[in-house]
Scaffold this motif. Structure first.
Motif, short mmCIF file in Angstrom:
data_model
loop_
_atom_site.label_atom_id
_atom_site.label_comp_id
_atom_site.label_asym_id
_atom_site.label_seq_id
_atom_site.Cartn_x
_atom_site.Cartn_y
_atom_site.Cartn_z
N VAL A 38 0.80 -1.17 0.02
CA VAL A 38 0.16 -0.15 0.11
C VAL A 38 0.89 1.03 -0.02
N ALA A 39 1.81 1.33 0.83
CA ALA A 39 2.88 2.33 0.82
C ALA A 39 3.35 2.74 -0.59
N LEU A 40 3.82 1.65 -1.22
CA LEU A 40 4.26 1.64 -2.47
C LEU A 40 3.45 2.38 -3.53
N HIS A 41 2.26 1.78 -3.55
CA HIS A 41 1.34 2.39 -4.66
C HIS A 41 0.50 3.60 -4.40
N PHE A 42 0.38 3.78 -2.90
CA PHE A 42 -0.31 5.00 -2.47
C PHE A 42 0.49 6.40 -2.20
N VAL A 43 1.83 6.09 -2.18
CA VAL A 43 2.77 7.41 -1.98
C VAL A 43 3.79 7.41 -2.72
N ILE A 44 4.79 6.00 -2.58
CA ILE A 44 6.00 6.07 -2.95
C ILE A 44 5.98 6.12 -4.56
N GLY A 45 5.02 5.16 -4.99
CA GLY A 45 4.98 5.27 -6.64
C GLY A 45 4.48 6.29 -7.14
N PRO A 46 3.46 7.22 -6.64
CA PRO A 46 3.09 8.44 -7.37
C PRO A 46 4.30 9.56 -7.18
N THR A 76 -0.24 -3.71 -9.20
CA THR A 76 0.18 -4.25 -8.09
C THR A 76 -0.70 -4.88 -7.28
N ARG A 77 -1.81 -4.53 -7.29
CA ARG A 77 -2.84 -5.10 -6.61
C ARG A 77 -3.05 -6.55 -7.15
N ALA A 78 -3.12 -6.64 -8.42
CA ALA A 78 -3.24 -7.84 -9.10
C ALA A 78 -2.19 -9.03 -8.57
N MET A 79 -0.93 -8.40 -8.05
CA MET A 79 -0.06 -9.09 -7.50
C MET A 79 -0.66 -9.52 -6.12
N VAL A 80 -1.31 -8.81 -5.57
CA VAL A 80 -1.85 -9.08 -4.14
C VAL A 80 -2.87 -10.11 -4.21
N LEU A 81 -3.37 -10.13 -5.30
CA LEU A 81 -4.63 -11.01 -5.24
C LEU A 81 -4.33 -12.66 -4.79
N PRO A 82 -3.25 -13.18 -5.34
CA PRO A 82 -2.90 -14.53 -4.95
C PRO A 82 -2.65 -14.89 -3.45
N THR A 83 -2.15 -13.73 -2.91
CA THR A 83 -1.89 -13.95 -1.41
C THR A 83 -3.27 -13.81 -0.66
N TYR A 84 -4.19 -13.35 -1.17
CA TYR A 84 -5.71 -13.49 -0.58
C TYR A 84 -5.92 -15.02 -0.90
N TRP A 85 -6.13 -15.56 -2.20
CA TRP A 85 -6.57 -16.70 -2.27
C TRP A 85 -5.80 -17.55 -1.62
N LEU A 86 -4.52 -17.62 -1.47
CA LEU A 86 -3.70 -18.47 -0.49
C LEU A 86 -4.09 -18.45 1.00
N ALA A 87 -4.38 -17.27 1.37
CA ALA A 87 -4.95 -16.84 2.92
C ALA A 87 -6.24 -17.81 3.18
N ARG A 88 -7.13 -17.73 2.23
CA ARG A 88 -8.51 -18.21 2.32
C ARG A 88 -8.05 -19.70 2.37
N VAL A 89 -7.25 -20.37 1.44
CA VAL A 89 -7.08 -21.88 1.40
C VAL A 89 -6.45 -22.51 2.52
N TYR A 90 -5.36 -21.58 3.14
CA TYR A 90 -4.56 -22.06 4.15
C TYR A 90 -4.96 -21.32 5.56
N GLU A 91 -6.07 -20.64 5.41
CA GLU A 91 -6.77 -19.94 6.63
C GLU A 91 -5.70 -19.22 7.59
N TRP A 92 -4.87 -18.07 6.80
CA TRP A 92 -3.79 -17.53 7.37
C TRP A 92 -4.55 -16.66 8.31
N PRO A 93 -3.83 -16.41 9.64
CA PRO A 93 -4.46 -15.90 10.81
C PRO A 93 -4.32 -14.32 10.67
N GLN A 94 -3.45 -13.80 9.79
CA GLN A 94 -3.17 -12.35 9.76
C GLN A 94 -4.68 -11.57 9.82
N GLN A 95 -4.54 -10.25 10.48
CA GLN A 95 -5.72 -9.37 10.57
C GLN A 95 -6.12 -8.86 9.22
#
Length: 159
Positions: A38-46, A76-95
């Motif tokens: 988020v810091a990359l695409h919200f502030v640093i990138g622009p 960048t958000r497209a790169m993040v999508l697979p982490t959400y899918w993995l989090a669902r499959v493996y039930e990752w506990p992060q907030q």
């Protein structure tokens, strides 16, 4: 402006992977949050794009800026999508993955609704806030570089 996205996208990919590795290694959230896409695409990138555009004297700097920010945040958000899918499959506990898995969560909610709505929110906010921030940088840079026009004529001095 050719190639301006190459390194920011490589850095974003590295940050996405490192964040997951750090989180899954059990690091505290404070440490994992330092690796922020988020810091990359919200502030640093622009800011980076605005500085590069201002230095290049591109013919339509603001249009170029908004196009670059939009493309960067979407990729960048497209790169993040697979982490959400993995989090669902493996039930990752992060907030940040709350609501993706569990007995009451449908596959549609876990794989589509939450990941894509989160992406849409961040895309919108990054384009608006990052665009304003980048536009300010371009305006300030252009104002500082542009010669000041004066209309003062000394009394009795011809044009």
């Amino acid at each position: 402006m050719k190639g301006i996205l190459k390194w920011p996208l490589i850095i974003a990919a590295v940050v996405v992977v490192l964040r997951v590795v750090v989180e899954q290694a059990g690091a505290p959230d404070v440490i994992a949050n330092l690796l922020s896409v988020v810091a990359l695409h919200f502030v640093i990138g622009p800011v980076y794009f605005a500085i590069r555009i201002a230095k290049s004297e591109a013919p339509r700097p603001y249009t170029t800026l908004f196009k670059l920010i939009t493309l960067y945040v979407v990729l960048t958000r497209a790169m993040v999508l697979p982490t959400y899918w993995l989090a669902r499959v493996y039930e990752w506990p992060q907030q940040r993955f709350s609501g993706l898995a569990g007995p009451d969560v449908t596959p549609f909610t876990g794989y589509v609704a939450i990941p894509f709505s989160t992406a849409a929110i961040w895309i919108f906010l990054s384009v608006v806030i990052g665009g304003v921030l980048g536009s300010l940088i371009i305006a300030i840079t252009n104002r500082a570089v542009r010669p000041v026009a004066t209309s003062y004529r000394a009394p009795g001095h011809p044009e």
